[in-house]
Structure formats: C-alpha cells, structure tokens
Design an enzyme around this catalytic site. Sequence first.
Site, short mmCIF file in Angstrom:
data_model
loop_
_atom_site.label_atom_id
_atom_site.label_comp_id
_atom_site.label_asym_id
_atom_site.label_seq_id
_atom_site.Cartn_x
_atom_site.Cartn_y
_atom_site.Cartn_z
N HIS A 43 -24.79 71.67 85.04
CA HIS A 43 -25.97 70.94 85.51
C HIS A 43 -25.82 69.49 85.09
O HIS A 43 -26.35 69.07 84.05
CB HIS A 43 -27.23 71.57 84.92
CG HIS A 43 -28.51 71.01 85.48
ND1 HIS A 43 -29.67 71.74 85.56
CD2 HIS A 43 -28.82 69.78 85.98
CE1 HIS A 43 -30.63 71.00 86.08
NE2 HIS A 43 -30.13 69.79 86.33
N GLU A 74 -25.70 72.82 89.48
CA GLU A 74 -27.16 72.70 89.54
C GLU A 74 -27.56 71.23 89.44
O GLU A 74 -26.88 70.43 88.82
CB GLU A 74 -27.81 73.45 88.38
CG GLU A 74 -27.51 74.92 88.31
CD GLU A 74 -28.20 75.59 87.14
OE1 GLU A 74 -28.31 76.82 87.16
OE2 GLU A 74 -28.61 74.89 86.19
N HIS A 195 -32.70 80.88 82.57
CA HIS A 195 -33.40 80.03 81.63
C HIS A 195 -33.99 80.86 80.49
O HIS A 195 -34.94 81.62 80.69
CB HIS A 195 -34.50 79.17 82.27
CG HIS A 195 -34.68 77.85 81.56
ND1 HIS A 195 -35.27 77.75 80.32
CD2 HIS A 195 -34.31 76.60 81.90
CE1 HIS A 195 -35.28 76.48 79.95
NE2 HIS A 195 -34.68 75.76 80.88
#
Length: 250
Positions: A43, A74, A195
């Site tokens: 990410h 991401e 997450h």
Amino acid sequence: MTKLSVNVNKIALLRNSRGTDHPNVERMARRAITAGAHGITVHPRPDQRHIRYRDVYELSGLVGSYDEVEFNVEGNPSRDFLRIVEEVRPDQCTLVPDDPDQLTSDHGWNLDADGERLPPVVEQLHAAGVRVSLFMDPDEAQLDRVPATGADRIELYTEPYARAFGTEAEDTVWERYARAATYAESLGLGVNAGHDLNLRNLPRFLTIPSILEVSIGHAIVVDSFDHGFEGTVARYLRIVSNAVESDPRA
C-alpha cells in the site's frame, strides 16, 4: 481455500526507520512466498512512509517470477498511483479511500459521494488487465452500489470486527460481516477481507463462507516476535486452509 496475501508495509516501515536497506523488503517478501504465502500486498502512500514507489516495481518483478502467487497493490486512486499500477499491472488493485496524511486505512468507500468517480478508474484498470477490489464497510446499502462501479471484488474493512472480538459485541458484529459477505456474493462480487485480523480472531472470521483472500501485515510482523517469520506465516496458512471453501467462480 481462502488465500493469504502478506502485506509487507510494516517491514518497509522498519527499514525506513534506520535509513538503510535492512530489513530488505524484497527478501522478506521472497521468504513469505517460500513459506507458502499466496500473495504479496503493498500500500504505497504519497509520503512513501513505508512502501516506496521503487519497491512496487521490484516486488512486481519478484512476484511475477512465481506462477501461483498474486501481487495486490492498494491505495487511493490518485494520478501517480494509477500511473504506477498501469505500469506494473498487478493481479489486483484494491482501491482505498484514505487521505494522504492518514495513519492507516479506517473506513470503506462512501459510494453515495464517490460513485461517479470510481467507474472510470475501474475501467482504466480493467484496460490494463488488472482485477479491481473496493475497500468497503459491511454496509449493504453501500455494497448495493458496487456493481455499478464495475469492480470485481470488495475487501471488507475488518477493524470493527477485530475490536469487537472477545467482547459481548462479537456475535453481533460477526453477523453483520457474514450478512455483508453473503450479500456481496449475491451481487456477483468476490469477497476479500483485511485490517487487524490476527491469529486469535481470524479463525472465527473465516467461518464466513467464501472469503477469497485475507490481507495481513501488521499482525504477521508482531506475531513473528513469538513464532519467527516463517513459523508465523505457517500458522496463518493453517488457518486459511481450514476456512469455508471459497467460490471458484468469483
């Protein structure tokens, strides 16, 4: 079987804290793959506080050398981010509505506000041969709007589940995620999740049928203090291998 994608952001953060190349992110990603991980996730953020843009290119080359391993990138679909994704052409791009200075991702897309922004982005990524997933809360009203964006999958934002795990609210929150996953699947969407999933809360979460992929990074690094890196990856792989079978059509 649910796939495990190892997020290497925290490894990059540790590297950057000393201004050296130790730990080497590419080497650690290779170790994750050798240990059996099904994918690598990054990410990159605009401030490059952990994953740097050059890491994305290097890791793309590494993952591309393994036939059965996927690369997931991401991020918020800024111009620079989309340029990198188009050049790298990962297997999957997960679009996340985080601000540049945000500590970590903490909410899914509000498609009432962003519903018109995303379809051209999804079309652009599809043209590059990239599967697209949207980071979403377990909100059926929002999920109802995902097909109009053209996205292939969603990634359920699971911090609320992780926070409720082990409390009186656990069953209620788990049920909300189970309903959301089932509803997304009924819309023709594949379902990923990520997450704050960890060794304790992941087994319960994966009793939800047909979770195609979980992306885990922070917990893997923390659990490595106790079990070693390869030992930790092995523990997560044992959990996902016992998950409810995923739908091969998604």
